[in-house]
Each structure stands twice: as C-alpha cells, then as structure tokens.
Design a protein around this motif. Structure first.
Motif, PDB file in Angstrom:
ATOM      1  N   THR A 122       0.853  -1.186   0.000  1.00 48.09           N
ATOM      2  CA  THR A 122       0.000   0.000   0.000  1.00 48.09           C
ATOM      3  C   THR A 122       0.890   1.236   0.000  1.00 48.09           C
ATOM      4  O   THR A 122       1.726   1.422   0.873  1.00 48.09           O
ATOM      5  CB  THR A 122      -0.945   0.020   1.217  1.00 48.09           C
ATOM      6  OG1 THR A 122      -0.214  -0.265   2.400  1.00 48.09           O
ATOM      7  CG2 THR A 122      -2.056  -1.013   1.049  1.00 48.09           C
ATOM      8  N   PHE A 123       0.705   2.049  -1.020  1.00 49.07           N
ATOM      9  CA  PHE A 123       1.434   3.304  -1.134  1.00 49.07           C
ATOM     10  C   PHE A 123       0.714   4.378  -0.330  1.00 49.07           C
ATOM     11  O   PHE A 123      -0.523   4.448  -0.342  1.00 49.07           O
ATOM     12  CB  PHE A 123       1.486   3.783  -2.590  1.00 49.07           C
ATOM     13  CG  PHE A 123       2.189   2.872  -3.544  1.00 49.07           C
ATOM     14  CD1 PHE A 123       3.372   2.231  -3.218  1.00 49.07           C
ATOM     15  CD2 PHE A 123       1.665   2.676  -4.811  1.00 49.07           C
ATOM     16  CE1 PHE A 123       4.015   1.409  -4.121  1.00 49.07           C
ATOM     17  CE2 PHE A 123       2.304   1.855  -5.734  1.00 49.07           C
ATOM     18  CZ  PHE A 123       3.488   1.219  -5.393  1.00 49.07           C
ATOM     19  N   ALA A 124       1.486   5.258   0.299  1.00 47.30           N
ATOM     20  CA  ALA A 124       0.917   6.450   0.918  1.00 47.30           C
ATOM     21  C   ALA A 124       0.538   7.412  -0.196  1.00 47.30           C
ATOM     22  O   ALA A 124       1.284   7.598  -1.155  1.00 47.30           O
ATOM     23  CB  ALA A 124       1.942   7.088   1.852  1.00 47.30           C
ATOM     24  N   ALA A 125      -0.631   8.018  -0.055  1.00 45.57           N
ATOM     25  CA  ALA A 125      -1.109   8.948  -1.077  1.00 45.57           C
ATOM     26  C   ALA A 125      -1.776  10.140  -0.410  1.00 45.57           C
ATOM     27  O   ALA A 125      -2.177  10.078   0.756  1.00 45.57           O
ATOM     28  CB  ALA A 125      -2.097   8.253  -2.007  1.00 45.57           C
ATOM     29  N   LEU A 126      -1.888  11.203  -1.185  1.00 44.88           N
ATOM     30  CA  LEU A 126      -2.622  12.389  -0.774  1.00 44.88           C
ATOM     31  C   LEU A 126      -3.786  12.545  -1.737  1.00 44.88           C
ATOM     32  O   LEU A 126      -3.586  12.609  -2.953  1.00 44.88           O
ATOM     33  CB  LEU A 126      -1.721  13.623  -0.824  1.00 44.88           C
ATOM     34  CG  LEU A 126      -2.374  14.927  -0.389  1.00 44.88           C
ATOM     35  CD1 LEU A 126      -2.712  14.882   1.100  1.00 44.88           C
ATOM     36  CD2 LEU A 126      -1.458  16.102  -0.689  1.00 44.88           C
ATOM     37  N   CYS A 127      -5.000  12.601  -1.208  1.00 45.25           N
ATOM     38  CA  CYS A 127      -6.208  12.738  -2.022  1.00 45.25           C
ATOM     39  C   CYS A 127      -6.827  14.105  -1.767  1.00 45.25           C
ATOM     40  O   CYS A 127      -6.926  14.536  -0.611  1.00 45.25           O
ATOM     41  CB  CYS A 127      -7.197  11.629  -1.660  1.00 45.25           C
ATOM     42  SG  CYS A 127      -8.695  11.607  -2.674  1.00 45.25           S
ATOM     43  N   LYS A 128      -7.212  14.776  -2.837  1.00 48.87           N
ATOM     44  CA  LYS A 128      -7.829  16.095  -2.719  1.00 48.87           C
ATOM     45  C   LYS A 128      -9.062  16.176  -3.608  1.00 48.87           C
ATOM     46  O   LYS A 128      -9.114  15.553  -4.660  1.00 48.87           O
ATOM     47  CB  LYS A 128      -6.846  17.183  -3.150  1.00 48.87           C
ATOM     48  CG  LYS A 128      -5.686  17.372  -2.212  1.00 48.87           C
ATOM     49  CD  LYS A 128      -4.855  18.554  -2.647  1.00 48.87           C
ATOM     50  CE  LYS A 128      -3.766  18.843  -1.647  1.00 48.87           C
ATOM     51  NZ  LYS A 128      -3.021  20.048  -1.983  1.00 48.87           N
ATOM     52  N   ALA A 129     -10.003  16.977  -3.166  1.00 43.38           N
ATOM     53  CA  ALA A 129     -11.164  17.281  -4.001  1.00 43.38           C
ATOM     54  C   ALA A 129     -10.724  18.296  -5.049  1.00 43.38           C
ATOM     55  O   ALA A 129     -10.005  19.243  -4.743  1.00 43.38           O
ATOM     56  CB  ALA A 129     -12.288  17.846  -3.152  1.00 43.38           C
ATOM     57  N   THR A 130     -11.126  18.072  -6.298  1.00 48.36           N
ATOM     58  CA  THR A 130     -10.821  19.011  -7.375  1.00 48.36           C
ATOM     59  C   THR A 130     -12.109  19.306  -8.133  1.00 48.36           C
ATOM     60  O   THR A 130     -13.144  18.663  -7.904  1.00 48.36           O
ATOM     61  CB  THR A 130      -9.775  18.435  -8.363  1.00 48.36           C
ATOM     62  OG1 THR A 130     -10.395  17.441  -9.185  1.00 48.36           O
ATOM     63  CG2 THR A 130      -8.573  17.849  -7.646  1.00 48.36           C
ATOM     64  N   SER A 131     -12.042  20.231  -9.058  1.00 47.58           N
ATOM     65  CA  SER A 131     -13.227  20.546  -9.867  1.00 47.58           C
ATOM     66  C   SER A 131     -13.639  19.366 -10.740  1.00 47.58           C
ATOM     67  O   SER A 131     -14.760  19.312 -11.229  1.00 47.58           O
ATOM     68  CB  SER A 131     -12.961  21.776 -10.738  1.00 47.58           C
ATOM     69  OG  SER A 131     -11.887  21.517 -11.629  1.00 47.58           O
ATOM     70  N   GLU A 132     -12.724  18.414 -10.923  1.00 47.16           N
ATOM     71  CA  GLU A 132     -13.003  17.226 -11.728  1.00 47.16           C
ATOM     72  C   GLU A 132     -13.316  16.006 -10.859  1.00 47.16           C
ATOM     73  O   GLU A 132     -13.310  14.882 -11.337  1.00 47.16           O
ATOM     74  CB  GLU A 132     -11.804  16.926 -12.621  1.00 47.16           C
ATOM     75  CG  GLU A 132     -11.463  18.070 -13.544  1.00 47.16           C
ATOM     76  CD  GLU A 132     -10.086  17.928 -14.167  1.00 47.16           C
ATOM     77  OE1 GLU A 132      -9.394  16.929 -13.898  1.00 47.16           O
ATOM     78  OE2 GLU A 132      -9.699  18.824 -14.926  1.00 47.16           O
ATOM     79  N   GLY A 133     -13.550  16.219  -9.566  1.00 52.89           N
ATOM     80  CA  GLY A 133     -13.774  15.127  -8.631  1.00 52.89           C
ATOM     81  C   GLY A 133     -12.506  14.839  -7.861  1.00 52.89           C
ATOM     82  O   GLY A 133     -11.469  15.477  -8.063  1.00 52.89           O
ATOM     83  N   PRO A 134     -12.536  13.854  -6.962  1.00 49.23           N
ATOM     84  CA  PRO A 134     -11.343  13.562  -6.174  1.00 49.23           C
ATOM     85  C   PRO A 134     -10.212  13.033  -7.061  1.00 49.23           C
ATOM     86  O   PRO A 134     -10.452  12.322  -8.032  1.00 49.23           O
ATOM     87  CB  PRO A 134     -11.810  12.513  -5.169  1.00 49.23           C
ATOM     88  CG  PRO A 134     -13.045  11.933  -5.752  1.00 49.23           C
ATOM     89  CD  PRO A 134     -13.651  12.973  -6.640  1.00 49.23           C
TER      90      PRO A 134
END
Length: 192
Positions: A122-134
């Motif tokens: 499992t890779f560490a990731a950063l998820c953000k909301a954008t105008s195109e979805g997460p």
C-alpha cells in the motif's frame, strides 16, 4: 519516479486483509469495478482507501494525478513527503508491484519492483477534491536499499501495522521512510 504500477488483487482480498488489521472496508459507491491489470498509469482510475473517522475505511475508485497548480505545468502524480505534515487527505493506494525505468534512450530498461513477502503493498497517497472530482498523488521518499540501484526515489509504502494510524487523520501519521532491505525483489521486466 513511479508512473506505472500493477494491481492484480481483488477488492474482496483487500477487504479480507483490512479486516485482519481490524479496519472494515466499506464501499460508499458500491463495490469498485476493478479488473486485474498490469498497468495503472496517471489519469487512470485506481483503487484508493480513505479513513472515514469511525475506524472504517472507504474503498473507491479515484483518478491518479492532481491537476497542476499553474497553467502549462504537468499533472502532479508524485509528491515528495519530506517536510510535510499530511493532516488531511491521507489515503492508501494498493498495488501488486510497480515499475521503474532506466536509461537515457528509448527504449528504456523497464524494472519490476515486487514485494517479497506480501501479495500487495500500500502506497501512501494524498487525495484532494478538485473541480473534476477527487484525485490523488503518490507520496515519495528516498529509495530503500533494494531500489536505490534502479532509482533514487520510491513510493512511500505504509505497512499493515501502520494502516490504521495513516488513515486516522485525528492522530499523527506514522513516519514515511525508505523501505527496509529485503522488502522488494527487483528484476528486469520481460520485453514485450
């Protein structure tokens, strides 16, 4: 840096593995349609796991790559983890193995970097909301001893013992660092 990985593990296997770690997986958008693949690339939808603040984690499909911060800048697919606190947006991206490429001329040499003792990492990731979805970006660290001969950086890997702390944004995240020696086997991929 990592711009291609394989995902051959089913959502049901992920569900069992996370249950073993006392983290029930939920499917807020229904069970993701996740055909096994040897190639997940930037802009592709990929499986992503986010904590929900209740001890459970949501398994969804999210596109890889954060939109650029300025015009004419590239998609942000990898982000250095050093010096960042990651108080929100922490996520995990499961992968069966990943690839690195060496050489200066086409075709470059393709290397497979696969875990020695597990079906997936499992890779560490950063998820953000954008105008195109997460969207998400993989977090990177200096390469561990198994990888450093191929490339000087690697995706940050979160061990199963650290999944709960990484996904719970109410607590300080575990340290992200190079993988220990003996974590991966590295071999030249078959030419195809």
């Amino acid at each position: 840096m990592c711009n291609n990985y394989a995902m051959k593990v089913s959502p049901a296997t992920l569900m069992d593995s996370f249950a073993d770690a006392a983290i029930p997986l939920i499917f807020p958008e229904g069970m993701p349609n996740a055909e096994p693949t040897e190639s997940v690339r930037p802009t592709d939808p990929a499986l992503l796991i986010r904590g929900d603040g209740t001890g459970q984690a949501a398994l969804t499909s999210v596109r890889w790559g954060l939109p650029p911060s300025a015009p004419k800048r590239p998609l942000l697919i990898n982000m250095r983890s050093e010096g960042r606190s990651f108080t929100s947006g922490r996520a995990l991206v499961p992968a069966s193995w990943f690839y690195e490429y060496t050489g200066t001329k086409y075709p470059k040499t393709k290397w497979t970097i696969a875990p020695l003792d597990h079906d997936f990492i499992t890779f560490a990731a950063l998820c953000k909301a954008t105008s195109e979805g997460p969207r998400f970006s993989l977090l990177t660290v200096d390469a561990g001893p198994d990888i450093v001969g191929t490339y000087d950086r690697q995706p940050a890997v979160v061990a199963p013992d650290d999944w709960a702390a990484w996904l719970d944004e109410r607590v300080r995240p575990p340290h992200l660092g190079p993988s220990r020696a003996g974590t991966f086997r590295v071999f030249e991929s078959a030419k195809g």
